[in-house]
Scaffold this motif. Structure first.
Motif, PDB file in Angstrom:
ATOM      1  N   ALA B  54       0.843  -1.193   0.000  1.00 16.84           N
ATOM      2  CA  ALA B  54       0.000   0.000   0.000  1.00 16.84           C
ATOM      3  C   ALA B  54       0.888   1.256   0.000  1.00 16.84           C
ATOM      4  CB  ALA B  54      -0.923   0.005   1.212  1.00 16.84           C
ATOM      5  N   GLU B  55       2.055   1.116   0.605  1.00 15.69           N
ATOM      6  CA  GLU B  55       2.975   2.247   0.736  1.00 15.69           C
ATOM      7  C   GLU B  55       3.885   2.377  -0.494  1.00 15.69           C
ATOM      8  OE1 GLU B  55       2.412   3.681   3.584  1.00 15.69           O
ATOM      9  OE2 GLU B  55       4.005   5.148   3.839  1.00 15.69           O
ATOM     10  N   HIS B  56       4.455   1.228  -0.909  1.00 14.91           N
ATOM     11  CA  HIS B  56       5.492   1.282  -1.944  1.00 14.91           C
ATOM     12  C   HIS B  56       5.123   0.579  -3.243  1.00 14.91           C
ATOM     13  CE1 HIS B  56       7.952   2.617   1.389  1.00 14.91           C
ATOM     14  NE2 HIS B  56       7.751   1.484   2.024  1.00 14.91           N
ATOM     15  N   HIS B 131       3.588   0.738  11.926  1.00 19.38           N
ATOM     16  CA  HIS B 131       3.340   1.547  10.731  1.00 19.38           C
ATOM     17  C   HIS B 131       1.847   1.790  10.616  1.00 19.38           C
ATOM     18  CE1 HIS B 131       7.445   0.799   9.427  1.00 19.38           C
ATOM     19  NE2 HIS B 131       7.259  -0.458   9.774  1.00 19.38           N
ATOM     20  N   ARG B 132       1.528   2.987  10.095  1.00 19.94           N
ATOM     21  CA  ARG B 132       0.119   3.320   9.960  1.00 19.94           C
ATOM     22  C   ARG B 132      -0.470   2.667   8.716  1.00 19.94           C
ATOM     23  NH1 ARG B 132      -4.041   6.415  11.011  1.00 19.94           N
ATOM     24  NH2 ARG B 132      -4.753   7.459   9.117  1.00 19.94           N
ATOM     25  N   PHE B 133      -1.591   1.979   8.886  1.00 25.63           N
ATOM     26  CA  PHE B 133      -2.291   1.395   7.742  1.00 25.63           C
ATOM     27  C   PHE B 133      -3.602   2.153   7.581  1.00 25.63           C
ATOM     28  CE2 PHE B 133      -4.934  -1.538   5.371  1.00 25.63           C
ATOM     29  CZ  PHE B 133      -4.051  -2.051   4.438  1.00 25.63           C
ATOM     30  N   PRO B 136     -10.208   4.387   4.542  1.00 29.96           N
ATOM     31  CA  PRO B 136     -11.104   5.549   4.573  1.00 29.96           C
ATOM     32  C   PRO B 136     -12.062   5.550   5.767  1.00 29.96           C
ATOM     33  CG  PRO B 136     -11.469   4.223   2.586  1.00 29.96           C
ATOM     34  CD  PRO B 136     -10.370   3.592   3.333  1.00 29.96           C
ATOM     35  N   PHE B 137     -12.359   4.385   6.330  1.00 35.77           N
ATOM     36  CA  PHE B 137     -13.403   4.401   7.357  1.00 35.77           C
ATOM     37  C   PHE B 137     -12.869   4.034   8.738  1.00 35.77           C
ATOM     38  CE2 PHE B 137     -13.179   0.016   6.496  1.00 35.77           C
ATOM     39  CZ  PHE B 137     -13.377  -0.162   5.134  1.00 35.77           C
ATOM     40  N   GLN B 138     -11.641   4.510   9.002  1.00 31.60           N
ATOM     41  CA  GLN B 138     -11.044   4.223  10.292  1.00 31.60           C
ATOM     42  C   GLN B 138     -11.954   4.614  11.465  1.00 31.60           C
ATOM     43  OE1 GLN B 138      -7.202   3.921   9.257  1.00 31.60           O
ATOM     44  NE2 GLN B 138      -8.012   2.103  10.215  1.00 31.60           N
ATOM     45  N   ASP B 139     -12.576   5.772  11.324  1.00 31.56           N
ATOM     46  CA  ASP B 139     -13.264   6.324  12.499  1.00 31.56           C
ATOM     47  C   ASP B 139     -14.780   6.309  12.390  1.00 31.56           C
ATOM     48  OD1 ASP B 139     -10.753   6.935  13.654  1.00 31.56           O
ATOM     49  OD2 ASP B 139     -10.622   8.600  12.244  1.00 31.56           O
ATOM     50  N   LEU B 140     -15.289   5.417  11.560  1.00 32.04           N
ATOM     51  CA  LEU B 140     -16.747   5.309  11.471  1.00 32.04           C
ATOM     52  C   LEU B 140     -17.284   4.550  12.676  1.00 32.04           C
ATOM     53  CD1 LEU B 140     -17.530   4.475   7.737  1.00 32.04           C
ATOM     54  CD2 LEU B 140     -17.831   6.629   8.971  1.00 32.04           C
ATOM     55  N   ASN B 141     -18.136   5.207  13.431  1.00 31.08           N
ATOM     56  CA  ASN B 141     -18.720   4.539  14.593  1.00 31.08           C
ATOM     57  C   ASN B 141     -20.227   4.629  14.515  1.00 31.08           C
ATOM     58  OD1 ASN B 141     -16.226   4.035  15.814  1.00 31.08           O
ATOM     59  ND2 ASN B 141     -16.160   6.162  16.519  1.00 31.08           N
ATOM     60  N   GLY B 224      -5.722   0.138  12.339  1.00 27.62           N
ATOM     61  CA  GLY B 224      -5.066   1.167  11.542  1.00 27.62           C
ATOM     62  C   GLY B 224      -3.561   1.168  11.669  1.00 27.62           C
ATOM     63  N   GLN B 225      -2.999   0.158  12.319  1.00 25.71           N
ATOM     64  CA  GLN B 225      -1.537   0.074  12.346  1.00 25.71           C
ATOM     65  C   GLN B 225      -1.067  -1.371  12.407  1.00 25.71           C
ATOM     66  OE1 GLN B 225      -0.176   2.182  15.785  1.00 25.71           O
ATOM     67  NE2 GLN B 225      -0.702   0.506  17.156  1.00 25.71           N
ATOM     68  N   VAL B 226       0.148  -1.577  11.906  1.00 22.78           N
ATOM     69  CA  VAL B 226       0.715  -2.924  11.835  1.00 22.78           C
ATOM     70  C   VAL B 226       2.160  -2.858  12.323  1.00 22.78           C
ATOM     71  CG1 VAL B 226      -0.757  -3.555   9.897  1.00 22.78           C
ATOM     72  CG2 VAL B 226       1.492  -2.589   9.446  1.00 22.78           C
ATOM     73  N   TYR B 227       2.665  -3.971  12.871  1.00 28.30           N
ATOM     74  CA  TYR B 227       4.063  -4.003  13.328  1.00 28.30           C
ATOM     75  C   TYR B 227       4.554  -5.445  13.340  1.00 28.30           C
ATOM     76  CZ  TYR B 227       1.530  -4.916  17.677  1.00 28.30           C
ATOM     77  OH  TYR B 227       0.671  -5.423  18.609  1.00 28.30           O
TER      78      TYR B 227
END
Ligand SMILES: Nc1ncnc2c1ncn2[C@@H]1O[C@H](COP(=O)(O)OP(=O)(O)OP(=O)(O)O)[C@@H](O)[C@H]1O
Ligand SMILES: [Mg+2]
Lengths: 236, 306
Positions: B54-56, B131-133, B136-141, B224-227
């Motif tokens: 998604a990044e590169h 890392h941030r992934f 679009p709907f990260q904050d849909l509640n 929204g994040q991965v490690y």
């Protein structure tokens, strides 16, 4: 016509030779029995014919084809099945699923009909079709093992000590069943501890001792032979 | 009170990831009698690879940065492929070569090797930091009577349940499912039925790879994040959930995964984040003393022969 033809068959477990240069034939629609004391190599012989253990030497021909190196599934597809020692039914599966497993190699549309035919033959199984096979009695489990093997539509069925652990009544029913199946056209290779009944039902017999053929011929002849008692007593 | 309820909701959502990973463990244990340690890193690889593309974009300049959903799809496919490689190199190779003699020690150890290799490769490539992934709907509640329910989490939960349900139908009703159940009990007898065991075993690895992939995707979208350490952290609790639910039981994996999720959310809320592992495993040990086979387990698991 010869259905199964074995020559010079050898089976080893490591350095231990379990079957040594065995010759054996089974004709179409014939019943042949293999006798011998514990450890004579009877099960090893059947397992090698089915392909579960490899033949270290010799050839196995079935229905005119050399199957010595074929894998088990293709032997099943060609009409060769083994009902193993101790039945080995799937106790955690239902009776119905056990039967369907028997038809695993088939892709035709008749499986459902053939499963019903098994239920007609064995009403005890029909009543318990949705029960786990583990709840069946020993006799019923043996019927299931045979019903399951029949669903592969075999031409030759090998039975390894089918009467083991059954009550006298069930032993009789087992031999009756073997006779019935044979009259319907199935060839049978039978390993039995119950020597007299096996010799009665079989046309030919082969006696094994320590992996080798001691005597082989018409059942009546083998039954009269002194070698029969010798093989079981181990006296030489 | 509303706070406690909120924690339960959060815990159930967290449980969706545990359920999916626990199920992957359960499949290989229940059917192959093999504790596959490659599952946690596979879960992590899905998410990390999705993030990376998604990044590169795809490696070797094949594409530019990918859309998040496409990236997750690529991550899942890669995970399934790695799972098949694992099957070849741990399970099949070792079994074919050494048969029964080695019991389960060698596949187990070699899968442990895969865990360390995969995790360290990812660490070398992308470091240990999160890392941030972005989606679009990260904050849909949505709000249900004072409770906040995250929409992606809710959808993830349904997705996890749908997969579990589909899998259990597949095992119960299809020919392949029947063959898998028969192998779980008695592979020798399955062979006599004409089941080509070496061809059906990869099916288990594809399914467990798929489950890891879906779990990794759910995690990436929800948090929204991965490690690189996420596999270890989640895998740990998924194992706890599986054991609690009962080895080899699909419904056990669901119950166990959700319970662990709720315990975790409650522990964080009541005692703080550092206490989670101690509480989860402490409760698990107590539960095992009371009910060693787990909630839905039966005793036969772990005694298979394959
Ligand atoms: N899996 C195995 N590994 C090693 N040796 C084996 C194995 N199976 C059988 N044997 C050996 O091979 C020989 C023949 O065994 P087999 O089981 O074929 O005999 P059997 O005639 O069927 O005996 P029984 O009447 O007790 O069933 C025996 O010496 C046995 O110890
Ligand atoms: Mg035997």
């Amino acid at each position: 016509m010869t259905l199964l033809e074995i020559s010079g068959l050898e089976v080893r477990y490591g350095r231990n030779v379990a079957v040594k240069s065995v010759d054996l034939t089974v004709a179409d629609r014939q019943i042949v029995t293999v006798l011998g004391a514990n450890g004579a190599g009877k099960s090893s012989l059947l397992r090698a014919i089915q392909g579960v253990v490899p033949a270290r030497a010799g050839t196995i021909r079935f229905d005119g084809r050399d199957i010595t190196t074929s894998d088990v599934p293709s032997r099943v597809r060609s009409g060769l099945v083994l009902v193993p020692e101790g039945r080995q039914i799937f106790v955690s599966l239902t009776v119905q699923d056990n039967l369907l497993m028997g038809a695993y190699t088939r892709h035709d549309a008749d499986v459902t009909r053939d499963v019903e035919a098994i239920y007609t033959r064995f009403p005890n199984l029909a009543m318990r079709r949705d029960k786990l096979a583990g709840v069946l009695s020993g006799g019923e489990q043996q019927m299931l093992a045979i019903g399951r093997a029949l669903l592969a539509k075999p031409r030759l069925m090998m039975l390894d000590e089918p009467s083991l652990g059954l009550s006298p009544l069930f032993v009789q029913r087992m031999f009756d069943l073997i006779g019935d199946l044979n009259r319907d056209g199935l060839a049978i290779l039978l390993v039995e501890q119950n020597t007299s009944m096996a010799l009665q039902i079989a046309e030919r017999a082969t006696l094994l001792e320590l992996g080798s053929v001691l005597i082989s011929g018409p059942s009546a002849e083998v039954g009269r032979s002194e070698m029969l008692t010798q093989a079981y007593l181990g006296a030489h | 009170m509303i706070l406690i309820l909120q924690q339960i909701v959060n815990g159930v959502m967290l449980g969706a990831v545990y359920v999916t990973v626990a199920l992957a463990f359960n499949l290989t244990i229940g059917i192959l009698n093999f504790l596959n340690f490659t599952i946690p890193p596979l879960f992590m690889v899905t998410a990390m690879f999705a993030w990376a593309v998604a990044e590169h974009g795809l490696p070797f300049g094949l594409t530019g940065p990918l859309n998040w959903a496409l990236a997750l799809g690529v991550g899942i496919v890669l995970t399934i492929l790695i799972s098949l490689v694992v099957e070849r190199l741990t399970f099949r190779y070792m079994k074919a070569r050494y048969g029964d003699a080695t019991e389960h020690a060698i596949p187990l150890v070699s899968s442990l090797g895969f865990l360390l290799i995969l995790e360290n490769l990812v660490r070398i490539a992308y470091g240990t930091e999160p890392h941030r992934f972005a989606t679009p709907f990260q904050d849909l509640n949505i709000r249900v009577g004072g409770l906040i329910v995250s929409l992606p989490q809710l959808l993830s939960l349904f997705l996890a349940l749908a997969i579990v349900f589909g899998l259990s139908r597949m095992l119960a009703t299809t020919k392949t499912g029947r063959a898998l159940r028969s192998i779980a009990e008695n592979p020798d007898a399955s062979l006599l039925m004409g089941v080509d065991v070496s061809r059906i075993v990869p099916v288990v690895f594809v399914l467990s790879g798929l489950l890891c992939g879906v779990a990794g995707a759910i995690f990436a979208v929800n948090y929204g994040q991965v490690y690189s350490g996420m596999g270890n952290e989640i895998g740990n609790k998924a194992i706890a959930g599986m054991v609690l639910g009962g080895l080899g039981s699909i419904w056990g994996a669901i119950a166990g995964g959700v319970i662990v999720g709720v315990i975790e959310a409650m522990s964080v809320h009541l005692f703080g984040g550092d206490t989670v592992q101690a509480i989860v495993w402490g409760l698990l040990l107590v539960a095992l003393i009371v009910r060693p086979q787990g909630l839905f387990g039966h005793n036969a698991i772990g005694k298979g022969k394959l």
